[in-house]
Motif scaffolding. Structure first.
Motif, PDB file in Angstrom:
ATOM      1  N   ASP A   1       0.819  -1.212   0.000  1.00 32.86           N
ATOM      2  CA  ASP A   1       0.000   0.000   0.000  1.00 32.86           C
ATOM      3  C   ASP A   1       0.854   1.263   0.000  1.00 32.86           C
TER       4      ASP A   1
ATOM      5  N   ASN B   1       2.164   1.518  -3.646  1.00 33.01           N
ATOM      6  CA  ASN B   1       1.139   2.018  -4.554  1.00 33.01           C
ATOM      7  C   ASN B   1       0.870   3.503  -4.344  1.00 33.01           C
ATOM      8  N   ARG B   2       0.833   3.937  -3.092  1.00 31.67           N
ATOM      9  CA  ARG B   2       0.606   5.361  -2.841  1.00 31.67           C
ATOM     10  C   ARG B   2       1.764   6.196  -3.376  1.00 31.67           C
TER      11      ARG B   2
ATOM     12  N   ALA C   1      -0.397  -3.729  -8.376  1.00 36.50           N
ATOM     13  CA  ALA C   1      -1.411  -3.026  -7.580  1.00 36.50           C
ATOM     14  C   ALA C   1      -2.079  -3.970  -6.583  1.00 36.50           C
TER      15      ALA C   1
ATOM     16  N   ILE D   1      -3.839  -2.075  -1.780  1.00 35.07           N
ATOM     17  CA  ILE D   1      -4.144  -0.657  -1.950  1.00 35.07           C
ATOM     18  C   ILE D   1      -4.899  -0.165  -0.728  1.00 35.07           C
TER      19      ILE D   1
ATOM     20  N   ASP E   1      -6.949   5.121  -1.475  1.00 39.13           N
ATOM     21  CA  ASP E   1      -6.285   5.251  -2.770  1.00 39.13           C
ATOM     22  C   ASP E   1      -7.011   4.540  -3.912  1.00 39.13           C
ATOM     23  N   ILE E   2      -8.036   3.761  -3.595  1.00 34.83           N
ATOM     24  CA  ILE E   2      -8.751   3.027  -4.643  1.00 34.83           C
ATOM     25  C   ILE E   2      -9.296   3.988  -5.701  1.00 34.83           C
TER      26      ILE E   2
ATOM     27  N   PRO F   1      -4.600  -0.197 -13.440  1.00 39.08           N
ATOM     28  CA  PRO F   1      -4.115  -1.266 -12.571  1.00 39.08           C
ATOM     29  C   PRO F   1      -3.912  -2.544 -13.386  1.00 39.08           C
TER      30      PRO F   1
END
Length: 560
Positions: free
Chosen positions: A363, A366-367, A392, A395, A399-400, A410
């Protein structure tokens, strides 16, 4: 007399013109006698299609296609089979699949003892100073789910470098450490970790960027070796119904090998290259960015993507998390590239007309990528950028929605979920797992999800990916209703992931992804209609053949 001659000449001229028209109308190949599943909503199904050269010239009923049949037309009777747009793996490692077929393969090993036996047997055929390389081990498959150590490595003279199944950790022997000069005093590199015992000595496992300390001492493969690996990989891909792939790490040598194979007529497979971006690839990448994207649809080899890494992998606890691992307090994983570097490379790529495809598992990873992409897009506001995050996997709920808001793709691999499900929740806990492998949450945001396998980390067979996407179960049907079944895909969504959305994710939607007139003639033929099967039957749908650019390639069976 002159008038008769004129009539004869005119008649002859008409015959020549008519003959030319007939030849131009004649198809090279006709597929008929089955069902054409076009993935084109304006014409979902047809009975036949015709191909001239490398393009589709007709999609329709079996009677009408006969007007395209001439003396030189080859007619393939599908015998009730089902033709789909050619399946494309949207994230894979092509030459590494072929390489694994030619080196020490530890995939599926269930214990250290089994691995020891394989290494010793393999070493018997190697010279004393020859590197033994391989991949495939996974400590999560062993009874004691802990990383191996130097003491677990067989006592052989050769240096050994075997990568974990995910490629994000390597297990080496003492000889390899000696060659690389790695000791107790060697510091961890940025984005990497040397695992150590209580006294600080290396244990033989190096995670993410630390593995590069060893890898740079291993002789590089030759162009001819890489070409053979690609040939072997393409042969295996054809067998399971693949007509193309998005290659998730193409360096200078592998790009050269691909282009040589294409020029020699030996490729018969579409490859969209994600260009390598490590430090040693800087000069190569700079040259490619200066040349600009090379997306000629008539070429099998496409160049228009740059690959980067934000973090490591979940299985080796290198995925970057916002909070520590649930089963390893104090460890939040590894960032292999910082936000500034990601942002700057994205700016450069956007200015040059390239996509960026960044590996991010955790996470935090991804951020980081979403932040970097957002910053780059503010400076270089390309409307149709199609920036991608590869994997991805985990998450944060906050952030979705950002994927859709920023237009980020993604790019996901269904079998990662079913391979990781026995231990993933132990890694990140019951709360964070809700945002893991969250296909449905992303689809509800109207994201398009191209699907792949990350082979050779997972099976290269798209049938296993489609099965995992629609069931979230292993091949034994466990768990009964699927692992977090609320995230399952429909069969239509999974098929789109390997066809329509895979093409779109590489700017190829005008040429690939659907079976319609004008598109490239890439076709995957299966004996059964995947849309009508119960879930387990998907795994056993026979691949009859594939067609790549109008060329029929036999599989386990034959279109004939």
């Amino acid at each position: 007399m002159k008038s008769v001659q004129l009539i004869n000449v005119t008649f002859l001229f008409i015959l020549v013109i008519a003959s030319g028209c007939m030849q131009n109308h004649e198809a090279d190949i006709i597929l008929t006698g089955g069902t054409i599943i076009t993935m084109n909503p304006e014409q979902p199904e047809a009975e036949a299609l015709a191909i001239r050269g490398n393009r589709i010239v007709f999609v329709g009923n079996a009677d009408e296609v006969k007007t395209f049949q001439g003396k030189g037309t080859e007619v393939f009777d599908l015998a009730g089979a089902f033709a789909y747009p050619g399946f494309v793996d949207a994230h894979a490692h092509l030459y590494n699949l072929g390489r694994l077929l030619n080196e020490l393969n530890l995939t599926g090993t269930a214990s250290i003892n089994e691995i020891q036996t394989k290494i010793v047997e393999y070493a018997r055929n190697q010279e004393p100073d020859e590197w033994i390389t391989g991949r495939g081990w996974d400590q999560n498959d062993w009874e004691v789910k802990q990383f191996p150590t130097l003491s677990d490595m067989p006592d052989i003279p050769q240096p050994v470098y075997v990568r974990r199944i995910d490629g994000h950790a390597a297990w080496v022997n003492r000889r390899a450490l000696e060659i690389a000069g790695i000791t107790k005093d060697t510091p961890d590199p940025d984005g990497g970790r040397i695992l150590r015992d209580d006294d600080g000595n290396p244990t033989g496992v190096l995670v993410d960027n630390a593995a590069n300390l060893i890898r740079k001492h291993i002789p590089d493969p030759t162009i001819e070796e890489i070409k053979q690996w690609i040939r072997d990989a393409v042969r295996e891909c054809h067998k399971v119904g693949l007509t193309g792939t998005h290659d998730a790490w193409t360096d200078e040598k592998s790009l050269q090998a691909l282009r040589e194979l294409e020029s020699e007529g030996e490729l018969n497979f579409r490859v969209c290259c994600m260009l390598a971006s490590e430090e040693e690839d800087t000069a190569f990448l700079n040259r490619q960015l200066e040349l600009g994207p090379q997306r000629d649809p008539e070429s099998l080899v496409q160049v228009g993507m740059v690959k980067m890494f934000a973090d490591g992998a979940l299985g080796s606890r290198g995925a970057a998390l916002l909070e520590p691992y649930s089963d390893d307090p104090g460890n939040t994983g590894l960032l292999t590239t910082n936000e500034e570097q990601l942002t700057e490379m994205t700016r450069r790529a956007l200015r040059a007309g390239f996509q960026v495809c960044t590996h991010a598992i955790g996470d935090r990873g991804n951020r980081l990528v979403l932040d970097a992409y957002e910053a780059a897009l503010k400076d270089v506001p390309v409307e149709d950028h199609r920036l991608r995050i590869e994997h991805a996997q985990i998450i944060h709920p906050d952030d979705i929605a950002r994927f859709a808001e920023l237009g980020i793709i993604p790019s996901m691999q269904p079998t990662h979920a079913t391979s990781d499900m026995p231990w993933a929740e132990d890694r990140i806990g019951a709360e964070r797992i809700k945002g893991a492998y969250a296909w449905r949450s992303l689809l509800e945001q109207e994201c398009r999800i191209p699907l792949g396998s990350d082979y050779p980390i997972e099976s290269h067979d798209p049938r296993t990916g489609i099965y995992a996407a629609v069931t979230r179960m292993d091949h034994a049907g466990f768990p009964k209703n699927g692992w977090y079944p609320e995230h399952r895909m429909t069969i239509e969504e999974a098929l789109r992931g390997y066809t329509v959305d895979a093409a779109w994710a590489a700017f190829q939607e005008n040429d690939l992804g659907t079976l319609e007139v004008g598109n490239l003639a890439d076709v995957t033929v299966l004996a059964i209609d995947l849309r009508q099967l119960n879930s387990l039957e998907i795994l056993f749908a026979d691949v009859t053949c594939v067609v790549v650019g109008g060329e029929v390639k036999g599989s386990e069976k034959s279109c004939k």
